[in-house]
Design a protein around this motif. Structure first.
Motif, PDB file in Angstrom:
ATOM      1  N   THR A   3       0.834  -1.208   0.000  1.00  0.00           N
ATOM      2  CA  THR A   3       0.000   0.000   0.000  1.00  0.00           C
ATOM      3  C   THR A   3       0.865   1.254   0.000  1.00  0.00           C
ATOM      4  OG1 THR A   3      -1.675  -1.205   1.276  1.00  0.00           O
ATOM      5  CG2 THR A   3      -1.892   1.175   1.171  1.00  0.00           C
ATOM      6  N   CYS A   4       1.932   1.220   0.781  1.00  0.00           N
ATOM      7  CA  CYS A   4       2.857   2.349   0.833  1.00  0.00           C
ATOM      8  C   CYS A   4       3.475   2.609  -0.542  1.00  0.00           C
ATOM      9  CB  CYS A   4       3.941   2.073   1.872  1.00  0.00           C
ATOM     10  SG  CYS A   4       5.029   3.474   2.188  1.00  0.00           S
ATOM     11  N   TRP A   5       3.842   1.555  -1.243  1.00  0.00           N
ATOM     12  CA  TRP A   5       4.413   1.689  -2.583  1.00  0.00           C
ATOM     13  C   TRP A   5       3.399   2.320  -3.540  1.00  0.00           C
ATOM     14  CZ3 TRP A   5       7.395   2.669  -6.267  1.00  0.00           C
ATOM     15  CH2 TRP A   5       7.253   2.160  -7.550  1.00  0.00           C
ATOM     16  N   HIS A   6       2.137   1.894  -3.459  1.00  0.00           N
ATOM     17  CA  HIS A   6       1.084   2.481  -4.298  1.00  0.00           C
ATOM     18  C   HIS A   6       0.974   3.988  -4.064  1.00  0.00           C
ATOM     19  CE1 HIS A   6      -1.273  -1.562  -4.766  1.00  0.00           C
ATOM     20  NE2 HIS A   6      -0.138  -1.545  -5.414  1.00  0.00           N
ATOM     21  N   LEU A   7       1.030   4.390  -2.808  1.00  0.00           N
ATOM     22  CA  LEU A   7       0.835   5.801  -2.474  1.00  0.00           C
ATOM     23  C   LEU A   7       2.052   6.650  -2.837  1.00  0.00           C
ATOM     24  CD1 LEU A   7      -0.964   5.228   0.924  1.00  0.00           C
ATOM     25  CD2 LEU A   7      -1.977   6.186  -1.140  1.00  0.00           C
ATOM     26  N   ILE A   8       3.253   6.081  -2.697  1.00  0.00           N
ATOM     27  CA  ILE A   8       4.456   6.802  -3.136  1.00  0.00           C
ATOM     28  C   ILE A   8       4.411   7.011  -4.648  1.00  0.00           C
ATOM     29  CG2 ILE A   8       6.961   6.638  -3.385  1.00  0.00           C
ATOM     30  CD1 ILE A   8       7.029   5.197  -0.693  1.00  0.00           C
ATOM     31  N   PHE A   9       4.025   5.960  -5.365  1.00  0.00           N
ATOM     32  CA  PHE A   9       3.894   6.076  -6.821  1.00  0.00           C
ATOM     33  C   PHE A   9       2.826   7.104  -7.179  1.00  0.00           C
ATOM     34  CE2 PHE A   9       2.104   4.991 -10.920  1.00  0.00           C
ATOM     35  CZ  PHE A   9       3.221   4.753 -11.696  1.00  0.00           C
ATOM     36  N   ALA A  10       1.690   7.077  -6.461  1.00  0.00           N
ATOM     37  CA  ALA A  10       0.609   8.038  -6.733  1.00  0.00           C
ATOM     38  C   ALA A  10       1.059   9.466  -6.452  1.00  0.00           C
ATOM     39  CB  ALA A  10      -0.621   7.692  -5.893  1.00  0.00           C
ATOM     40  N   THR A  11       1.869   9.667  -5.402  1.00  0.00           N
ATOM     41  CA  THR A  11       2.378  11.001  -5.091  1.00  0.00           C
ATOM     42  C   THR A  11       3.234  11.543  -6.227  1.00  0.00           C
ATOM     43  OG1 THR A  11       2.381  10.500  -2.715  1.00  0.00           O
ATOM     44  CG2 THR A  11       3.737  12.343  -3.451  1.00  0.00           C
TER      45      THR A  11
END
Length: 406
Positions: free
Chosen positions: A67-75
């Motif tokens: 989930t953290c990876w998804h959000l870093i990518f989204a940022t």
């Protein structure tokens, strides 16, 4: 808060989807709305199935880090899109101040992060089919939360409808063969966090006159959520994390997974801009049904008759709650008339049209394929189909090797 706004937010919000709000003006009219509906269903279901596959089949059992990876990518992606495209022009209508950021964005972002973590943690314990059955209770949680915040007035009729949906979900839970209390609590927690988040969006942002589409909301929430998930991942998964699992899972697969999750947000922007709340409600229900069927066929998930009945009751209550009886009959009549018009369309001189006989054969073929797919999914879910295939393979191998079969 109106009933339509509650239903729309509850059904459109998903694992990686941001906040849906009022429809923005569509950028163009050249693409048919069915394309946007199909793309949203595709990316939404693909995101869920992809996450489950990475966690179960590829051995990347770190849902918080994922989930953290998804959000870093989204940022990073939203920052790039804001500077290179017009997809995030809606942020210019948001009067973002330090006070608004601390008062609304941070707490809503924390709830969003908790919802995403719970939604991915549950893949460790429950099947995708059962998770979707539990998610049928999401509108119930939104309604009860709106009553608690006094943004909507309680009514006996709505309460009875809520009890019907809850009863259906309870039946599905009792019928689940591989029931896990830990997974059940994670899913209920994710539903509650998401319900509170949606109501807080309505209360906090509406008071300041702010409206955001999913991509703009992700632009503001993703950095907060990424930071929150890093703080959660350090004590929960950092000690057990093995960098060898990254190579085992595949760097390109993880990148593709983040792209798919992000494309869900992009597709939701176009869906909101091209359709009505009724279409989105029906699309969300259809998406859940297709996802259950797909998960049964992919993982051979067992679906018991009690579980099937419970899910059917919950879906029926959800359709009635979201749409209402008048719209149900109206939509059903419209669909029936449309099918009849296609079936009984007279032959015209226009050579570009298909002959009526060929058109009817095509409809019958598509209908037959749909029934076969649903029956195959049910058989694989109960294990009957898998046993039959194994028996045929054993018979063929025995015949080829000269071994007698009984």
């Amino acid at each position: 808060m109106t009933r339509d706004s509650v239903d729309q937010r509850a059904l459109m919000a998903d694992e990686e989807t941001g906040q849906p709000t009022e429809k923005p003006q569509p950028a163009g009219r050249s693409v048919h709305p069915i394309v946007h509906i199909t793309s949203w269903i595709f990316f939404s279901n693909l995101t869920i199935l992809f996450n489950k596959w990475l966690i179960d089949n590829r051995g990347f059992r770190y849902p918080v880090i994922l989930t953290c990876w998804h959000l870093i990518f989204a940022t990073v992606a939203t920052q790039i899109l804001a500077k290179t495209t017009h997809l995030l022009d809606g942020r210019k209508n948001v009067k973002m101040t330090g006070k608004l950021y601390l008062r609304a964005i941070v707490p809503i972002g924390l709830l969003y992060s908790a919802s995403l973590v719970c939604s991915n943690m549950v893949y460790l314990y429950l099947s995708v089919a059962f998770i979707q059955m539990l998610k049928s209770a999401a509108p119930v949680a939104v309604l009860l939360t709106s009553w608690a915040w006094r943004v909507e007035d309680p009514s006996l009729k709505r309460l009875l409808n809520v009890l019907l949906i809850v009863g259906g979900v309870a039946l599905a839970s009792f019928g689940e063969i591989d029931f896990s209390l830990t997974g059940f609590l994670f899913q209920i927690g994710g539903i509650i966090f998401e319900a509170v988040r949606l109501v807080m969006i309505q209360v906090l942002l509406s008071e300041d006159g702010q409206k955001m589409d999913p991509l703009v909301s992700l632009y503001y929430y993703a950095p907060v959520c990424a930071l929150m998930n890093i703080l959660i991942a350090i004590p929960s998964e950092a000690n057990s994390f093995d960098f060898a699992d990254l190579a085992k899972c595949g760097y390109w697969l993880l990148l593709l997974n983040a792209i798919v999750a992000f494309m869900l947000n992009v597709s939701s922007v176009f869906l909101i801009g091209k359709t009505s709340s009724l279409v989105m409600t029906l699309t969300g229900i259809l998406k859940n049904i297709l996802l259950v069927v797909a998960s049964v066929m992919i993982w051979h998930t067992s679906i018991t008759p009690l579980q099937f009945c419970g899910y059917a009751v919950a879906l029926g209550g959800l359709v009635y709650y979201s749409v209402g009886w008048e719209q149900i009959t109206g939509v059903s009549s419209a669909i029936w008339l449309w099918i009849r018009s296609l079936w009984e369309a007279p032959t015209r001189a226009d050579e570009s049209r298909l002959p009526p006989a060929f058109r009817r054969a095509l409809f019958m073929t598509l209908g037959t394929l749909t029934v076969v797919i649903l029956v195959a999914g049910a058989l694989y879910g109960t294990g009957t189909g898998a046993n039959a295939v194994a028996a045929v393979q054993a018979s063929l191998s025995g015949a080829a090797g000269g071994t007698p079969t009984s």
